[in-house]
Design an enzyme around this catalytic site. Structure first.
Site, PDB file in Angstrom:
ATOM      1  N   CYS A  28     -30.652 -11.683 -13.609  1.00 48.21           N
ATOM      2  CA  CYS A  28     -29.826 -12.489 -14.518  1.00 48.21           C
ATOM      3  C   CYS A  28     -29.959 -11.959 -15.946  1.00 48.21           C
ATOM      4  O   CYS A  28     -31.062 -11.647 -16.409  1.00 48.21           O
ATOM      5  CB  CYS A  28     -30.274 -13.950 -14.454  1.00 48.21           C
ATOM      6  N   CYS A  32     -34.086 -17.040 -20.317  1.00 54.96           N
ATOM      7  CA  CYS A  32     -34.802 -18.318 -20.163  1.00 54.96           C
ATOM      8  C   CYS A  32     -36.279 -18.027 -19.842  1.00 54.96           C
ATOM      9  O   CYS A  32     -36.574 -17.407 -18.813  1.00 54.96           O
ATOM     10  CB  CYS A  32     -34.160 -19.144 -19.057  1.00 54.96           C
ATOM     11  N   CYS A  42     -37.964 -18.550 -16.366  1.00 56.41           N
ATOM     12  CA  CYS A  42     -37.240 -18.221 -15.133  1.00 56.41           C
ATOM     13  C   CYS A  42     -37.617 -16.889 -14.481  1.00 56.41           C
ATOM     14  O   CYS A  42     -37.515 -15.827 -15.102  1.00 56.41           O
ATOM     15  CB  CYS A  42     -35.743 -18.252 -15.387  1.00 56.41           C
ATOM     16  N   CYS A  47     -27.111 -27.705  -2.164  1.00 55.42           N
ATOM     17  CA  CYS A  47     -26.959 -27.234  -3.551  1.00 55.42           C
ATOM     18  C   CYS A  47     -27.058 -25.715  -3.592  1.00 55.42           C
ATOM     19  O   CYS A  47     -28.053 -25.150  -3.142  1.00 55.42           O
ATOM     20  CB  CYS A  47     -28.067 -27.794  -4.431  1.00 55.42           C
ATOM     21  N   CYS A 101     -23.108 -29.217  -4.061  1.00 54.94           N
ATOM     22  CA  CYS A 101     -23.489 -29.104  -5.477  1.00 54.94           C
ATOM     23  C   CYS A 101     -23.599 -27.618  -5.783  1.00 54.94           C
ATOM     24  O   CYS A 101     -24.002 -26.839  -4.916  1.00 54.94           O
ATOM     25  CB  CYS A 101     -24.828 -29.796  -5.704  1.00 54.94           C
ATOM     26  N   CYS A 108     -24.837 -33.288 -12.704  1.00 57.30           N
ATOM     27  CA  CYS A 108     -26.272 -33.256 -12.447  1.00 57.30           C
ATOM     28  C   CYS A 108     -26.878 -32.514 -13.633  1.00 57.30           C
ATOM     29  O   CYS A 108     -26.611 -31.320 -13.815  1.00 57.30           O
ATOM     30  CB  CYS A 108     -26.539 -32.523 -11.129  1.00 57.30           C
ATOM     31  N   ARG A 112     -34.189 -37.152 -10.095  1.00 59.33           N
ATOM     32  CA  ARG A 112     -34.731 -36.271  -9.048  1.00 59.33           C
ATOM     33  C   ARG A 112     -36.074 -35.663  -9.442  1.00 59.33           C
ATOM     34  O   ARG A 112     -36.212 -35.044 -10.494  1.00 59.33           O
ATOM     35  CB  ARG A 112     -33.742 -35.149  -8.731  1.00 59.33           C
TER      36      ARG A 112
HETATM   37  N1  SAM Z   1     -28.274 -19.584 -13.738  1.00 56.12           N
HETATM   38  C1  SAM Z   1     -27.807 -20.909 -13.768  1.00 56.12           C
HETATM   39  C2  SAM Z   1     -28.226 -21.637 -15.024  1.00 56.12           C
HETATM   40  O1  SAM Z   1     -29.295 -21.388 -15.523  1.00 56.12           O
HETATM   41  O2  SAM Z   1     -27.457 -22.477 -15.508  1.00 56.12           O
HETATM   42  C3  SAM Z   1     -28.206 -21.730 -12.565  1.00 56.12           C
HETATM   43  C4  SAM Z   1     -29.552 -21.522 -11.895  1.00 56.12           C
HETATM   44  S1  SAM Z   1     -30.987 -21.960 -12.865  1.00 56.12           S
HETATM   45  C5  SAM Z   1     -32.290 -21.240 -11.951  1.00 56.12           C
HETATM   46  C6  SAM Z   1     -31.117 -23.724 -12.634  1.00 56.12           C
HETATM   47  C7  SAM Z   1     -32.237 -24.456 -13.319  1.00 56.12           C
HETATM   48  O3  SAM Z   1     -33.452 -24.239 -12.634  1.00 56.12           O
HETATM   49  C8  SAM Z   1     -32.576 -24.103 -14.748  1.00 56.12           C
HETATM   50  O4  SAM Z   1     -31.706 -24.683 -15.669  1.00 56.12           O
HETATM   51  C9  SAM Z   1     -33.968 -24.703 -14.886  1.00 56.12           C
HETATM   52  O5  SAM Z   1     -33.887 -26.017 -15.365  1.00 56.12           O
HETATM   53  C10 SAM Z   1     -34.516 -24.660 -13.462  1.00 56.12           C
HETATM   54  N2  SAM Z   1     -35.650 -23.726 -13.346  1.00 56.12           N
HETATM   55  C11 SAM Z   1     -35.579 -22.385 -13.309  1.00 56.12           C
HETATM   56  N3  SAM Z   1     -36.801 -21.832 -13.241  1.00 56.12           N
HETATM   57  C12 SAM Z   1     -37.691 -22.845 -13.236  1.00 56.12           C
HETATM   58  C13 SAM Z   1     -39.115 -22.919 -13.200  1.00 56.12           C
HETATM   59  N4  SAM Z   1     -39.875 -21.824 -13.162  1.00 56.12           N
HETATM   60  N5  SAM Z   1     -39.697 -24.129 -13.200  1.00 56.12           N
HETATM   61  C14 SAM Z   1     -38.932 -25.249 -13.238  1.00 56.12           C
HETATM   62  N6  SAM Z   1     -37.593 -25.240 -13.287  1.00 56.12           N
HETATM   63  C15 SAM Z   1     -36.962 -24.064 -13.294  1.00 56.12           C
HETATM   64 FE1  SF4 Z   2     -30.522 -16.891 -15.438  1.00 58.22          FE
HETATM   65 FE2  SF4 Z   2     -32.695 -18.187 -14.728  1.00 58.22          FE
HETATM   66 FE3  SF4 Z   2     -31.626 -18.675 -17.091  1.00 58.22          FE
HETATM   67 FE4  SF4 Z   2     -30.320 -19.473 -14.839  1.00 58.22          FE
HETATM   68  S1  SF4 Z   2     -32.299 -20.207 -15.605  1.00 58.22           S
HETATM   69  S2  SF4 Z   2     -29.458 -18.454 -16.648  1.00 58.22           S
HETATM   70  S3  SF4 Z   2     -30.932 -17.826 -13.454  1.00 58.22           S
HETATM   71  S4  SF4 Z   2     -32.519 -16.717 -16.436  1.00 58.22           S
END
Ligand code: SAM
Ligand code: SF4
Ligand code: DTB
Length: 349
Positions: free
Chosen positions: A56, A60, A63, A100, A131, A191, A263
Site C-alpha cells: 500500500c 499509516c 499498518c 467484510c 462490507c 462503519c 465492535r
Molecule cells: N486501506 C484501507 C484504508 O486504510 O482505508 C482499508 C484497509 S485498512 C487495513 C482498515 C483499518 O484497519 C485501518 O483504518 C485501521 O483502523 C485498521 N488497522 C490496520 N492495521 C492495524 C493494526 N496493526 N492494529 C489495529 N488496527 C489496524
Molecule cells: Fe494502506 Fe494500511 Fe493505511 Fe489502509 S491502513 S491505507 S492498507 S497503509
C-alpha cells in the site's frame, strides 16, 4: 437514569468527564444504555477477508501493509472473484452473517471497480451482508458500490484530529470525513471507528469518539481496534495501553452512540477471555470472527464459540434473508458443540 438520547453536540470536556467516571459507575451506566437498545446477550459476527494484500502506498504507522515498512508480508494482487466467493461460502458455513472485504489501497482505481462490485453482488447472493473497506472513495465509486448493493462501507478516523498527523501523513482527516460523507450520501451504512494504544492520550481517545458521535448521523457500526503491534512498523515498540482504558473507551462509545453496534475489533488475540467479557459488559456487541483479521491473527473460531457458550452469548440474528435460520442454526450448533470443551477448559484451570 443515564442519558440515552442521540446527540451530536458533545464537547471534549463532556466526553472526558465520562472517561473519568469511577469504573463501576461507568460500566453500570454503559450497560443501562446498552440494554435500552439491544439484547445484551447477542453479539453480531463478521468475517474479514483481505481481497488485496500489502504494497500500500500510504504511510499509516500502525499498518503491516504499508509498502514503506519491511514487515515481511507477501504482497498479493486483487483476489479473483471466484476465490473471494469460496472464502465467503466458508465464512457462511462457519456461521458469519457479514462478510467484510478489505483492500490495501489508498483508493480503488477505475479498473478495479467492476471486480469489487461483482464481489458485492455475488456475496450478497449467498445471503450474507456485505462490507468493504477500500480506502478513499469519490462520489462515483460510492454510487457504484451502493448500486451493487453494498450494505456497509468501513472507513476509520483512526484517532483524534490532533494526534492524526503523528500516525498518517499521506491523507488528511478531512479526506476521511469526506469519504464518510460520500458513503452516507450514496445511501450505504457507515462503519467508522479507530485504533487505541498508539501512544495517544486521554484527550485523543475522547477526541476520536467526539468526532464519531458528532457526525451528522452516528455510524451504524463503530469498530474499536486495539493496536496490533507488528514488527517493522513504526509502532512496533509502542507501550501497552492500560486494559481498563480500553474498556473505558468501549463503554464511552456505547454511551455516546447508543444505537450503534460497537465492535470489539483488532487485538482480541492478545486479550484474555476475562478482558473480552469486560468489553461485552461495557457494551461491545460485534466481533470479527475467524482465524485471521486482514494479515494478523484473530482467535480461533472454536475458541470464540467456547467463549460465547461460557458467557451465554448468542450470535445476533440476521433478518434480511429468508435463510437466516440456517445461518443461525449453524452457529448455535457450533456453540453447543463447544459446551463440553468449555467445561473441561474451566476445570483444567
Ligand atoms: N486501506 C484501507 C484504508 O486504510 O482505508 C482499508 C484497509 S485498512 C487495513 C482498515 C483499518 O484497519 C485501518 O483504518 C485501521 O483502523 C485498521 N488497522 C490496520 N492495521 C492495524 C493494526 N496493526 N492494529 C489495529 N488496527 C489496524
Ligand atoms: Fe494502506 Fe494500511 Fe493505511 Fe489502509 S491502513 S491505507 S492498507 S497503509
Ligand atoms: C477495522 O476497523 N478493523 C479491521 C477492519 N476494520 C478492516 C482491520 C483490522 C486489521 C488489523 C491488522 C491486520 O490484520 O492487518
Amino acid at each position: 437514569m443515564p442519558a440515552a438520547e442521540i446527540r451530536h453536540d458533545w464537547t471534549r470536556q463532556q466526553v472526558l468527564d465520562l472517561f473519568a467516571m469511577p469504573f463501576s459507575d461507568l460500566m453500570f451506566t454503559a450497560q443501562q444504555v446498552h440494554r435500552m437498545h439491544f439484547d445484551a446477550n447477542r453479539v453480531q459476527v463478521s468475517t474479514l477477508c483481505s481481497i488485496k494484500t500489502g504494497a500500500c502506498p500510504e504511510d499509516c504507522a500502525y499498518c503491516p501493509q504499508s509498502a514503506r515498512y519491511d514487515t515481511g508480508l507477501a504482497r498479493e494482487t486483487l483476489m479473483k472473484v471466484e476465490k473471494v466467493l469460496e472464502e465467503a461460502r466458508a465464512a457462511k458455513a462457519g456461521g458469519a452473517t457479514r462478510f467484510c472485504m478489505g483492500a490495501a489501497w489508498r483508493s480503488p482505481k477505475k479498473k478495479d471497480m467492476p471486480y469489487v462490485t461483482q464481489m458485492v453482488r455475488d456475496v450478497k447472493a449467498l445471503g450474507m451482508e456485505t462490507c468493504m473497506t477500500l480506502g478513499m472513495l469519490n462520489d462515483e465509486q460510492a454510487q457504484k458500490l451502493a448500486e451493487a448493493g453494498l450494505d456497509y462501507y468501513n472507513h476509520n478516523l483512526d484517532t483524534s484530529p490532533e494526534y492524526y498527523g503523528e500516525i498518517i501523513t499521506t491523507r488528511t482527516y478531512q479526506d476521511r470525513l469526506e469519504t464518510l460523507g460520500r458513503v452516507r450520501a450514496a445511501g450505504m451504512k457507515v462503519c467508522a471507528g479507530g485504533i487505541v494504544g498508539m501512544g495517544e492520550g486521554d484527550k485523543d481517545r475522547a477526541g476520536l469518539l467526539m468526532q464519531l458521535a458528532n457526525l451528522p448521523e452516528h455510524p451504524e457500526s463503530v469498530p474499536i481496534n486495539m493496536l496490533v503491534r507488528v514488527a517493522g512498523t513504526p509502532l512496533e515498540k509502542q507501550k501497552d495501553l492500560d486494559p481498563f482504558e480500553f474498556i473505558r473507551c468501549i463503554a464511552v462509545a456505547r454511551m455516546m452512540m447508543p444505537k450503534s453496534h460497537v465492535r470489539l475489533s483488532a487485538g482480541r488475540e492478545q486479550m484474555s477471555d476475562e478482558m473480552q467479557s469486560l468489553a461485552f459488559l461495557a457494551g461491545a456487541n460485534s466481533i470479527f470472527y475467524g482465524e485471521k483479521l486482514l494479515t494478523t491473527a484473530n482467535p480461533e473460531a472454536n475458541k470464540d464459540m467456547q467463549l460465547f457458550s461460557r458467557l451465554g452469548i448468542q450470535p445476533e440474528k440476521y433478518q434480511q434473508y429468508s435463510d437466516e435460520s440456517e445461518v443461525e442454526a449453524e452457529l448455535n450448533a457450533r456453540i453447543s458443540e463447544q459446551k463440553d470443551d468449555a467445561f473441561f477448559y474451566d476445570a483444567a484451570k
